[in-house]
Design a protein around this motif. Structure first.
Motif, PDB file in Angstrom:
ATOM      1  N   VAL A 109       0.849  -1.185   0.000  1.00  0.00           N
ATOM      2  CA  VAL A 109       0.000   0.000   0.000  1.00  0.00           C
ATOM      3  C   VAL A 109       0.888   1.241   0.000  1.00  0.00           C
ATOM      4  CG1 VAL A 109      -1.776   1.292   1.242  1.00  0.00           C
ATOM      5  CG2 VAL A 109      -1.834  -1.213   1.209  1.00  0.00           C
ATOM      6  N   TRP A 110       0.606   2.144  -0.984  1.00  0.00           N
ATOM      7  CA  TRP A 110       1.323   3.419  -1.065  1.00  0.00           C
ATOM      8  C   TRP A 110       0.396   4.511  -0.548  1.00  0.00           C
ATOM      9  CZ3 TRP A 110       6.379   3.539  -2.641  1.00  0.00           C
ATOM     10  CH2 TRP A 110       6.861   2.386  -3.271  1.00  0.00           C
ATOM     11  N   ARG A 111       0.843   5.213   0.420  1.00  0.00           N
ATOM     12  CA  ARG A 111       0.043   6.276   1.034  1.00  0.00           C
ATOM     13  C   ARG A 111       0.403   7.598   0.350  1.00  0.00           C
ATOM     14  NH1 ARG A 111      -2.603   4.543   5.428  1.00  0.00           N
ATOM     15  NH2 ARG A 111      -1.889   2.597   6.393  1.00  0.00           N
ATOM     16  N   VAL A 112      -0.617   8.220  -0.297  1.00  0.00           N
ATOM     17  CA  VAL A 112      -0.432   9.478  -1.011  1.00  0.00           C
ATOM     18  C   VAL A 112      -1.174  10.570  -0.265  1.00  0.00           C
ATOM     19  CG1 VAL A 112      -0.735  10.685  -3.207  1.00  0.00           C
ATOM     20  CG2 VAL A 112      -0.248   8.236  -3.191  1.00  0.00           C
ATOM     21  N   PRO A 113      -0.537  11.712  -0.055  1.00  0.00           N
ATOM     22  CA  PRO A 113      -1.228  12.809   0.656  1.00  0.00           C
ATOM     23  C   PRO A 113      -2.436  13.301  -0.141  1.00  0.00           C
ATOM     24  CG  PRO A 113       1.146  13.177   0.600  1.00  0.00           C
ATOM     25  CD  PRO A 113       0.878  12.011  -0.298  1.00  0.00           C
ATOM     26  N   GLY A 114      -3.459  13.728   0.568  1.00  0.00           N
ATOM     27  CA  GLY A 114      -4.671  14.197  -0.092  1.00  0.00           C
ATOM     28  C   GLY A 114      -4.438  15.410  -0.966  1.00  0.00           C
ATOM     29  N   TRP A 115      -3.589  16.352  -0.517  1.00  0.00           N
ATOM     30  CA  TRP A 115      -3.340  17.552  -1.312  1.00  0.00           C
ATOM     31  C   TRP A 115      -2.686  17.230  -2.657  1.00  0.00           C
ATOM     32  CZ3 TRP A 115       1.529  18.736  -2.910  1.00  0.00           C
ATOM     33  CH2 TRP A 115       2.594  18.084  -2.273  1.00  0.00           C
ATOM     34  N   LEU A 116      -1.861  16.120  -2.692  1.00  0.00           N
ATOM     35  CA  LEU A 116      -1.226  15.741  -3.952  1.00  0.00           C
ATOM     36  C   LEU A 116      -2.243  15.170  -4.933  1.00  0.00           C
ATOM     37  CD1 LEU A 116       1.446  15.566  -5.449  1.00  0.00           C
ATOM     38  CD2 LEU A 116       1.798  13.291  -4.460  1.00  0.00           C
ATOM     39  N   LEU A 117      -3.199  14.381  -4.413  1.00  0.00           N
ATOM     40  CA  LEU A 117      -4.262  13.860  -5.281  1.00  0.00           C
ATOM     41  C   LEU A 117      -5.110  15.003  -5.858  1.00  0.00           C
ATOM     42  CD1 LEU A 117      -5.536  10.724  -3.333  1.00  0.00           C
ATOM     43  CD2 LEU A 117      -4.247  10.765  -5.461  1.00  0.00           C
ATOM     44  N   VAL A 118      -5.451  15.977  -4.990  1.00  0.00           N
ATOM     45  CA  VAL A 118      -6.243  17.106  -5.472  1.00  0.00           C
ATOM     46  C   VAL A 118      -5.484  17.884  -6.542  1.00  0.00           C
ATOM     47  CG1 VAL A 118      -7.293  19.307  -4.807  1.00  0.00           C
ATOM     48  CG2 VAL A 118      -7.530  17.303  -3.329  1.00  0.00           C
ATOM     49  N   LEU A 119      -4.162  18.085  -6.324  1.00  0.00           N
ATOM     50  CA  LEU A 119      -3.355  18.794  -7.314  1.00  0.00           C
ATOM     51  C   LEU A 119      -3.302  18.025  -8.632  1.00  0.00           C
ATOM     52  CD1 LEU A 119      -1.462  21.102  -8.075  1.00  0.00           C
ATOM     53  CD2 LEU A 119       0.434  19.751  -7.122  1.00  0.00           C
ATOM     54  N   TRP A 120      -3.162  16.704  -8.578  1.00  0.00           N
ATOM     55  CA  TRP A 120      -3.102  15.885  -9.797  1.00  0.00           C
ATOM     56  C   TRP A 120      -4.421  15.938 -10.566  1.00  0.00           C
ATOM     57  CZ3 TRP A 120      -0.627  13.766 -13.512  1.00  0.00           C
ATOM     58  CH2 TRP A 120      -1.178  12.716 -14.244  1.00  0.00           C
ATOM     59  N   TRP A 121      -5.535  15.807  -9.832  1.00  0.00           N
ATOM     60  CA  TRP A 121      -6.836  15.869 -10.505  1.00  0.00           C
ATOM     61  C   TRP A 121      -7.078  17.250 -11.126  1.00  0.00           C
ATOM     62  CZ3 TRP A 121      -9.486  13.365  -5.673  1.00  0.00           C
ATOM     63  CH2 TRP A 121      -9.265  11.986  -5.704  1.00  0.00           C
ATOM     64  N   THR A 122      -6.623  18.293 -10.449  1.00  0.00           N
ATOM     65  CA  THR A 122      -6.806  19.646 -10.979  1.00  0.00           C
ATOM     66  C   THR A 122      -6.000  19.848 -12.257  1.00  0.00           C
ATOM     67  OG1 THR A 122      -7.175  20.485  -8.739  1.00  0.00           O
ATOM     68  CG2 THR A 122      -6.614  22.088 -10.458  1.00  0.00           C
ATOM     69  N   LEU A 123      -4.738  19.422 -12.236  1.00  0.00           N
ATOM     70  CA  LEU A 123      -3.909  19.575 -13.429  1.00  0.00           C
ATOM     71  C   LEU A 123      -4.432  18.743 -14.588  1.00  0.00           C
ATOM     72  CD1 LEU A 123      -0.334  19.534 -11.828  1.00  0.00           C
ATOM     73  CD2 LEU A 123      -1.613  21.501 -12.681  1.00  0.00           C
ATOM     74  N   ARG A 124      -4.855  17.515 -14.303  1.00  0.00           N
ATOM     75  CA  ARG A 124      -5.389  16.676 -15.387  1.00  0.00           C
ATOM     76  C   ARG A 124      -6.679  17.263 -15.958  1.00  0.00           C
ATOM     77  NH1 ARG A 124      -6.840  10.413 -14.324  1.00  0.00           N
ATOM     78  NH2 ARG A 124      -8.495  11.413 -13.094  1.00  0.00           N
ATOM     79  N   GLY A 125      -7.555  17.774 -15.087  1.00  0.00           N
ATOM     80  CA  GLY A 125      -8.783  18.390 -15.578  1.00  0.00           C
ATOM     81  C   GLY A 125      -8.517  19.641 -16.397  1.00  0.00           C
ATOM     82  N   ALA A 126      -7.546  20.449 -15.944  1.00  0.00           N
ATOM     83  CA  ALA A 126      -7.208  21.652 -16.707  1.00  0.00           C
ATOM     84  C   ALA A 126      -6.625  21.305 -18.075  1.00  0.00           C
ATOM     85  CB  ALA A 126      -6.221  22.510 -15.914  1.00  0.00           C
ATOM     86  N   PHE A 127      -5.795  20.271 -18.112  1.00  0.00           N
ATOM     87  CA  PHE A 127      -5.221  19.853 -19.398  1.00  0.00           C
ATOM     88  C   PHE A 127      -6.308  19.361 -20.351  1.00  0.00           C
ATOM     89  CE2 PHE A 127      -3.472  16.442 -22.068  1.00  0.00           C
ATOM     90  CZ  PHE A 127      -2.511  17.167 -22.750  1.00  0.00           C
ATOM     91  N   ARG A 128      -7.217  18.535 -19.858  1.00  0.00           N
ATOM     92  CA  ARG A 128      -8.291  18.042 -20.723  1.00  0.00           C
ATOM     93  C   ARG A 128      -9.204  19.174 -21.171  1.00  0.00           C
ATOM     94  NH1 ARG A 128     -10.344  12.253 -18.128  1.00  0.00           N
ATOM     95  NH2 ARG A 128      -8.392  11.103 -18.498  1.00  0.00           N
ATOM     96  N   ALA A 129      -9.489  20.118 -20.285  1.00  0.00           N
ATOM     97  CA  ALA A 129     -10.333  21.246 -20.671  1.00  0.00           C
ATOM     98  C   ALA A 129      -9.653  22.086 -21.754  1.00  0.00           C
ATOM     99  CB  ALA A 129     -10.654  22.103 -19.452  1.00  0.00           C
ATOM    100  N   THR A 130      -8.335  22.273 -21.636  1.00  0.00           N
ATOM    101  CA  THR A 130      -7.604  23.033 -22.658  1.00  0.00           C
ATOM    102  C   THR A 130      -7.631  22.318 -24.001  1.00  0.00           C
ATOM    103  OG1 THR A 130      -6.145  23.921 -20.936  1.00  0.00           O
ATOM    104  CG2 THR A 130      -5.394  24.088 -23.214  1.00  0.00           C
ATOM    105  N   VAL A 131      -7.429  21.007 -23.973  1.00  0.00           N
ATOM    106  CA  VAL A 131      -7.461  20.234 -25.218  1.00  0.00           C
ATOM    107  C   VAL A 131      -8.831  20.330 -25.873  1.00  0.00           C
ATOM    108  CG1 VAL A 131      -7.330  17.912 -26.177  1.00  0.00           C
ATOM    109  CG2 VAL A 131      -5.614  18.672 -24.535  1.00  0.00           C
ATOM    110  N   LEU A 132      -9.894  20.181 -25.087  1.00  0.00           N
ATOM    111  CA  LEU A 132     -11.241  20.277 -25.645  1.00  0.00           C
ATOM    112  C   LEU A 132     -11.526  21.678 -26.179  1.00  0.00           C
ATOM    113  CD1 LEU A 132     -13.298  18.181 -23.055  1.00  0.00           C
ATOM    114  CD2 LEU A 132     -12.658  17.524 -25.376  1.00  0.00           C
ATOM    115  N   ALA A 133     -11.048  22.699 -25.467  1.00  0.00           N
ATOM    116  CA  ALA A 133     -11.285  24.067 -25.928  1.00  0.00           C
ATOM    117  C   ALA A 133     -10.580  24.333 -27.248  1.00  0.00           C
ATOM    118  CB  ALA A 133     -10.805  25.053 -24.859  1.00  0.00           C
ATOM    119  N   VAL A 134      -9.378  23.792 -27.397  1.00  0.00           N
ATOM    120  CA  VAL A 134      -8.649  23.982 -28.661  1.00  0.00           C
ATOM    121  C   VAL A 134      -9.276  23.149 -29.772  1.00  0.00           C
ATOM    122  CG1 VAL A 134      -6.431  23.663 -29.802  1.00  0.00           C
ATOM    123  CG2 VAL A 134      -6.518  24.587 -27.485  1.00  0.00           C
ATOM    124  N   ARG A 135      -9.671  21.924 -29.471  1.00  0.00           N
ATOM    125  CA  ARG A 135     -10.248  21.052 -30.487  1.00  0.00           C
ATOM    126  C   ARG A 135     -11.572  21.600 -31.000  1.00  0.00           C
ATOM    127  NH1 ARG A 135     -10.782  14.793 -29.108  1.00  0.00           N
ATOM    128  NH2 ARG A 135      -8.510  15.046 -29.243  1.00  0.00           N
TER     129      ARG A 135
END
Length: 477
Positions: A23-49
């Motif tokens: 079991v790998w224990r990941v801090p909650g703030w890191l998960l939130v940061l990862w989800w935010t960056l991934r969502g922003a990247f996908r939103a940018t790709v969709l906006a450009v497409r």
């Protein structure tokens, strides 16, 4: 209780097996940061497409926020007025640069993209490897006045024939009239052509006669995408196959009309053979240099005369040029045969039949470079009827009675690539599939129809002046 492994034949137990997953224990703030960056990247790709949606929306929001709704209303009214004026005064460019691009993007998003993955799976074009699912990528949708052209990136291991077989099923899936596949300039892509309406459903009126002779583009009809169809006669012979009342006369008369300007300028000689007693083609007599219709002996002699002309011209041009150029004193010879099987198989006199076959073989194999071209029509495409079928680079399949006849006329595999000539309805004479030498997919076209009055007008405008109208003669005039 832990599992104990026991060695067969021994009473001594081994050490317990550790089956716990680390079991790998990941801090909650890191998960939130990862989800935010991934969502922003996908939103940018969709906006450009989908810039054609996000761009106007962002512009509207900016004008409203900075200048108010009144300014936004004025801007929209101005754009609407400019669009209406553009549509009113230059409608062709408006359709090309505004409406069709927007319609293509709209249909890609709301028609094809929504059901793309299920359609690929049910038609056998998606696959699974290593537990992952792979679906061909829909790259682009181009809308036209008659249908849509979908550019697709194929999966590794797929072939254009796979898409040719699946295209009719995809057409039913997306609720369009018809569908076929066409190769792309890039080998990893395929183009699916879907028709929303059929531009070949109505009869095509006679096309304008070209003022100059262009053997690279002879206008004969209309393609299924609405574009004009032009036949390349330079360096080619043409084979026309079709059942009774399929429209072989439409092909022949459309070709004669396209050559009429060259006939008037003495650049083209038409040698016409009508084994049906002259009933089919006698109406164009003023346009013909030779018109033979009665006996097989006369037809064999006329074909032998063409061979003599061909050899004499070859001797004269040898070492001078590799391609004949028509001139008033050295015109192009176009041999038109209405029913080829009547000359190659249905003649009872074996010697005469062999003479005709020998002459045709020589003309088909040696005539193109020296300006002697053969246009032949027939109903029965069997090998024993037409032993030199492969000498015709350009082939046209009108309505046929059997599916096997499609490949006999257009070549092996033509029906699998979309040439469904056996499914052309009897109510559509003149509709055909055209196979060109070096082009993989057959092209669906409809040839222009010439009535008796159209033929008479053609003869009156472009026929030989020294020929009495309505007189039927044989041999050279």
């Amino acid at each position: 209780m832990p599992l104990i492994n026991v060695i067969p034949g021994d009473k001594i137990p081994t050490a317990p097996m550790n089956v716990r997953v680390p079991v790998w224990r990941v801090p909650g703030w890191l998960l939130v940061l990862w989800w935010t960056l991934r969502g922003a990247f996908r939103a940018t790709v969709l906006a450009v497409r989908f810039w054609w949606l996000t761009g106007p929306a962002a512009l509207v929001a900016w004008i409203w926020a900075d200048f108010g709704w009144q300014t936004l209303l004025v801007v929209l009214a101005t754009l609407a007025a400019a669009g209406i004026a553009w549509w009113r005064w230059h409608r062709a460019s408006w359709w090309r640069f505004v409406w069709w691009p927007l319609l293509g993007r709209w249909r890609r998003l709301f028609v094809y993209r929504r059901g793309w993955a299920p359609a690929m799976a049910t038609c056998g074009l998606a696959t699974t490897f290593g537990g992952d699912k792979y679906v061909p990528q829909l790259v682009k949708v181009r809308a036209t006045a008659v249908g849509d052209e979908l550019t697709v990136r194929m999966l590794p291991g797929q072939h254009p024939d796979d898409w040719g077989k699946a295209a009719p099923r995809l057409a039913y899936t997306f609720r369009v009239r018809d569908g076929r596949a066409r190769t792309h300039r890039r080998p990893d892509r395929i183009v699916l052509v879907f028709l929303r309406r059929d531009p070949l459903a109505t009869t095509i009126a006679p096309l304008p006669v070209p003022t100059s002779l262009d053997l690279e583009r002879l206008p004969l009809g209309v393609q299924e995408n609405g574009d004009p169809y032009a036949l390349r006669l330079a360096g080619s012979h043409v084979l026309v196959g079709g059942a009774t009342n399929a429209g072989k006369g439409s092909v022949i008369w459309a070709l004669i009309a396209a050559l009429a300007g060259g006939i008037q300028q003495r650049l083209v000689e038409l040698w016409v053979f009508d084994p049906k007693g002259g009933m089919e083609l006698a109406g164009g007599l003023p346009l013909f240099t030779r018109f033979v219709y009665d006996t097989a002996e006369t037809m064999a002699g006329a074909l032998e005369d063409a061979v003599v002309r061909m050899r004499a011209r070859a001797n004269r041009l040898r070492g001078v040029t590799r391609q004949h150029t028509p001139t008033p004193g050295d015109s192009l010879i176009v041999i038109v045969i209405d029913e080829l099987a009547a000359l190659t198989s249905y003649i009872s006199d074996r010697k005469v039949r062999d003479r005709i076959r020998e002459s045709l073989s020589l003309l088909l194999s040696q005539g193109r470079a020296v300006g002697v071209h053969v246009i032949a029509a027939l109903q029965d495409p069997r090998k024993e009827v037409l032993p030199f079928r492969d000498l015709f680079p350009t082939r046209i399949a009108l309505r046929l009675t059997e599916a096997e006849q499609v490949d006999l006329i257009l070549g092996d595999g033509a029906r699998n690539r979309g040439a469904l000539a056996d499914e052309i309805p009897e109510t559509s004479p003149g509709v055909a599939y055209v196979a060109l030498d070096g082009v993989r997919e057959p092209v669906r076209v409809r040839f222009a129809y010439h009535s008796d009055s159209d033929i008479q007008d053609l003869c009156r405008r472009y026929g030989y002046a020294q020929v009495v109208e309505g007189e039927i003669v044989e041999g050279e005039r």
